[in-house]
Motif scaffolding. Structure first.
Motif, PDB file in Angstrom:
ATOM      1  N   ARG A  38      65.387  22.712  40.628  1.00 23.97           N
ATOM      2  CA  ARG A  38      65.089  21.351  41.105  1.00 23.97           C
ATOM      3  C   ARG A  38      66.350  20.692  41.632  1.00 23.97           C
ATOM      4  N   MET A  39      66.242  20.220  42.878  1.00 24.11           N
ATOM      5  CA  MET A  39      67.413  19.660  43.531  1.00 24.11           C
ATOM      6  C   MET A  39      67.087  18.293  44.123  1.00 24.11           C
ATOM      7  N   ALA A  40      67.993  17.352  43.897  1.00 20.19           N
ATOM      8  CA  ALA A  40      67.875  16.047  44.550  1.00 20.19           C
ATOM      9  C   ALA A  40      68.874  16.011  45.689  1.00 20.19           C
ATOM     10  N   ARG A 131      70.258  13.571  35.093  1.00 24.75           N
ATOM     11  CA  ARG A 131      69.490  14.050  33.936  1.00 24.75           C
ATOM     12  C   ARG A 131      68.313  14.926  34.347  1.00 24.75           C
ATOM     13  N   ASN A 132      67.761  14.645  35.517  1.00 27.78           N
ATOM     14  CA  ASN A 132      66.465  15.244  35.852  1.00 27.78           C
ATOM     15  C   ASN A 132      66.498  16.364  36.890  1.00 27.78           C
ATOM     16  N   ALA A 400      79.381  20.443  37.083  1.00 28.32           N
ATOM     17  CA  ALA A 400      78.132  21.205  37.001  1.00 28.32           C
ATOM     18  C   ALA A 400      77.042  20.520  37.817  1.00 28.32           C
ATOM     19  N   GLY A 401      76.498  21.228  38.800  1.00 29.70           N
ATOM     20  CA  GLY A 401      75.340  20.737  39.537  1.00 29.70           C
ATOM     21  C   GLY A 401      75.589  19.593  40.498  1.00 29.70           C
ATOM     22  N   VAL A 402      76.820  19.330  40.879  1.00 27.16           N
ATOM     23  CA  VAL A 402      77.079  18.244  41.827  1.00 27.16           C
ATOM     24  C   VAL A 402      77.670  18.832  43.109  1.00 27.16           C
ATOM     25  N   TYR A 403      77.018  18.538  44.235  1.00 25.96           N
ATOM     26  CA  TYR A 403      77.421  19.112  45.519  1.00 25.96           C
ATOM     27  C   TYR A 403      77.468  18.019  46.584  1.00 25.96           C
ATOM     28  N   ARG A 439      76.847  26.901  35.335  1.00 20.03           N
ATOM     29  CA  ARG A 439      76.155  25.808  34.660  1.00 20.03           C
ATOM     30  C   ARG A 439      75.678  24.762  35.686  1.00 20.03           C
ATOM     31  N   PHE A 440      74.459  24.273  35.523  1.00 21.78           N
ATOM     32  CA  PHE A 440      73.940  23.227  36.405  1.00 21.78           C
ATOM     33  C   PHE A 440      73.819  21.909  35.651  1.00 21.78           C
ATOM     34  N   ALA A 441      73.327  20.880  36.332  1.00 23.18           N
ATOM     35  CA  ALA A 441      73.435  19.539  35.784  1.00 23.18           C
ATOM     36  C   ALA A 441      72.562  19.299  34.549  1.00 23.18           C
ATOM     37  N   SER A 442      71.283  19.681  34.611  1.00 23.88           N
ATOM     38  CA  SER A 442      70.398  19.188  33.564  1.00 23.88           C
ATOM     39  C   SER A 442      70.217  20.171  32.414  1.00 23.88           C
TER      40      SER A 442
END
Lengths: 501, 182
Positions: A38-40, A131-132, A400-403, A439-442
């Protein structure tokens, strides 16, 4: 591909089988026990869409939610690309294809971070996204502009930033009420020599009847019809060999009917243009060749004024701009594209009924970056990153998980093709991280928009979906058709929302 | 103004062509909806192979006996030889065959994302000279060479049968060090 098909393939050759499987893993990326990725994406311009496109083609179970502060998508494709360049906007076809995927959700009219009471859209706090989602991609571009920082710049009437002016003629709600005054005299000064500066010059010089058929706003047409501007100076600190504009834009200006080009200062031209590398050579040739129309007898004219650095704007008694003062500069080597430039102390003065500042855009940090530990470089206006789009926290360590992608990643330069390549590199980084158990964000609990929904402040209005946007799109096209244009944009968010309701 | 009206004409032409990309049913397997890739590049890698042409909005299936052949050499140096009809342009051919060629402006000569490099100079010379606007876009292309063209502007003809073009890697690879000083 199913297992049977794979084994059929495998029978053909053991060697090829290994290659096939390795490649399949790259292609399908069914990492993380097959749970969806899941990506925002924050921002719906080319950077956001091309990143989404790349990730959705590389990660099999990618679900992308795209957050856009305005009710309408496409960022600078809609609000930056010149209205008389409709062919450049064809990339929207690809974006439309991406958006119509069942794995894609448009969350329009929703800004990330609390933008304060003056903002009339929905807002969602950044921590809710963190978080999501497994990953959050910042692709929100550059929403401010660089300033000259010289006297008169912020207090005189008649000085506009390129971002305001371009936004205004392209129907950006933020500048719908700009009402630039083009009636105070016949000389316009554009500070800066990039393609945006040339776009502005073209708007001022082009026959309005040609622009009329484009999707430029009707109010811009009205204003341009009343314009008295006849002489446009496009001014830069450096010379032709260092200029940032590209040849297509110069050629368009040279070909305008009844518009003359004042010859270039030949002392800044290398003696043997024919020996330059191809791109520079062709650009210099066209500058030397000049315009189709002669300056004498032309209705309007323009020039590229090189080696001038603005030092002051001077106004009249009623606070209207009347003159711009420049200091002449000197190039250490006029024929070197990377020449140093220094001030000479010699001043000149240019009559200016109106002036445009076109020296570049600038990104700013979103509310919540500091708390999220995202490292933003205020000086260059970019999110610090590894060059492939992995955003840094402190100490140059990827978060982690920020691009990030596009202008907020590499700075506000380049054409759509450059942003596409740049977004693809971010997409590739994300896909390769997903299969390498980075590692990813959530931390495996991503719920996407389901989880975010409750955190969106919808007290002022509603979220705009892709279907809602289609309603706006249709309404704009219908409005356009009625007056012989491709589209007549809504220039207020209120009117956009009304049609979408 | 000439340039502008020509641009408009092009854009119009584009609008009038049934769009290959909007409809979810578009057959291009580069679309996000189609079944996942039929092992792109792999089955046909290295080996010289002739890929039968699949139906697509922009291209015409060649009549038996009238096929022209064009070979694309992709970024991994794999060759894809495709049978096409006269008149088809290289961008449409590449897209119909799932080769990595973006064509961001939809083939209207307004970007450089369909840049190809003709491998044989003699073949390059057989093509009609590029127009100014194609050259203007090529000037912005990464890895420009003496025999570069935009795929959208090269239509296949009998004279070009056997044409070989390379797909350039579109950008220099960004290194982390490029950003180190920022």
């Amino acid at each position: 591909m199913n297992a049977a098909a794979r084994s059929r393939l495998c029978r053909s050759s053991a060697f090829r089988c290994r290659a096939v499987q390795a490649s399949l893993e790259r292609f399908y990326s069914t990492a993380r026990n097959g749970r969806p990725f899941r990506m925002a994406v924050v921002g719906s311009g080319p950077a956001g869409f091309y990143t989404a496109y790349r990730v959705m083609s590389k990660i099999e179970k990618a679900k992308v939610d795209m957050y856009e502060a305005l009710p309408v998508p496409f960022g600078l494709v809609r609000f930056g690309v010149a209205p008389d360049h409709p062919e450049v906007k064809n990339c929207q076809d690809k974006f439309e294809e991406v958006a119509s995927s069942p794995d894609f959700t448009f969350v329009g009219n929703t800004a990330v971070g609390n933008l304060g009471a003056h903002f009339d859209g929905c807002t969602v706090p950044l921590p809710s996204l963190m978080r999501n989602y497994d990953a959050v991609v910042f692709a929100y571009g550059a929403a401010r502009d660089k300033k000259l920082g010289i006297p008169g710049e912020s207090d005189l009437k008649g000085i506009y930033s390129a971002r305001e002016f371009v936004g205004w003629y392209n129907g950006l709600p933020e500048f719908a009420d700009l009402a630039p005054d083009l009636t105070r005299g016949d000389e316009a000064v554009i500070v800066g020599q990039g393609n945006v500066a040339l776009d502005i010059a073209r708007m001022l010089l082009e026959n309005v009847d040609v622009l009329r058929k484009s999707d430029i706003t009707e109010s811009a047409i009205e204003t341009l019809l009343q314009s008295r501007i006849k002489r446009v100076h496009i001014v830069g600190r450096r010379g032709p060999m260092q200029a940032a504009f590209t040849i297509k834009e110069v050629r368009e200006l040279m070909k305008l009917q009844h518009v003359g080009y004042h010859p270039v200062d030949m002392s800044l031209m290398p003696p043997e243009i024919s020996k330059l590398p191809r791109a520079r050579r062709r650009l210099m040739e066209i500058l030397v060749k000049g315009s189709t129309a002669k300056v004498d007898g032309a209705a309007k004219s323009w020039s590229l004024d090189f080696c001038l650095s603005p030092t002051e704007f001077i106004g009249d008694a009623s606070g209207n701009l009347s003159r711009t003062v420049f200091e002449k500069t000197s190039l250490s080597d006029p024929f070197d594209t990377a020449s140093r430039v220094s001030a000479t102390g010699e001043k000149i003065d240019m009559a200016s009924a109106v002036a445009f500042r076109s020296i570049g855009y600038k990104s700013v940090a979103l509310p919540g970056f500091t708390e999220a530990g995202i490292s933003f470089d205020d000086r260059t206006g970019v999110i610090r990153n590894d060059g492939l789009g992995r955003a840094f926290g402190d100490n140059q360590v990827p978060l982690a998980g920020v691009y990030c992608a596009g202008w907020v990643k590499r700075g506000p330069t380049g054409v759509i093709a450059s942003t596409m390549e740049d977004a693809f590199s971010t997409g590739d980084a994300i896909a390769s991280d997903w299969v390498s158990d980075v590692r990813f964000a959530s931390d495996g609990h991503s719920r996407g928009l389901e989880g975010v929904k409750g955190d969106i402040d919808t007290s002022r209005c509603n979220v705009i979906s892709w279907n809602d946007w289609h309603k706006i799109d249709e309404a704009e096209k219908t409005r356009g058709q009625a007056i012989g244009k491709e589209r007549e944009k809504f220039t207020t968010t209120a009117n956009m929302l009304k049609v979408a309701a | 103004m000439a340039a502008t009206s020509r641009s408009f004409a092009r854009a119009l032409r584009c609008l009038n062509t049934p769009s290959k990309s909007i409809a979810p049913s578009a057959p291009s397997s580069r679309s996000l909806f189609s079944p996942r890739p039929r092992l792109p590049n792999l089955a046909q890698s290295r080996a010289f192979s002739i890929t039968p042409l699949r139906l697509h909005g922009h291209i015409t299936p060649p009549k038996p006996g009238e096929e022209l052949h064009v070979t694309f050499i992709d970024k991994e140096n794999h060759e894809h030889t495709i049978a096409v009809s006269a008149g088809d342009n290289l961008l449409d051919v590449a897209q119909a065959n799932d080769l990595e060629m973006e064509g961001a402006c939809g083939g209207s000569c307004a970007c450089s994302t369909c840049h190809v490099i003709v491998t044989d100079e003699a073949m390059y010379d057989r093509m009609p000279e590029p127009e100014d606007d194609e050259n203007d876009m090529l000037d912005l292309a990464f890895g420009l060479t003496e025999t570069s063209r935009l795929g959208c502007q090269v239509a296949m003809t009998k004279e070009l049968d056997g044409l070989r073009v390379k797909l350039p890697s579109m950008t220099r690879n960004l290194q982390a060090s490029d950003f180190g000083s920022k």
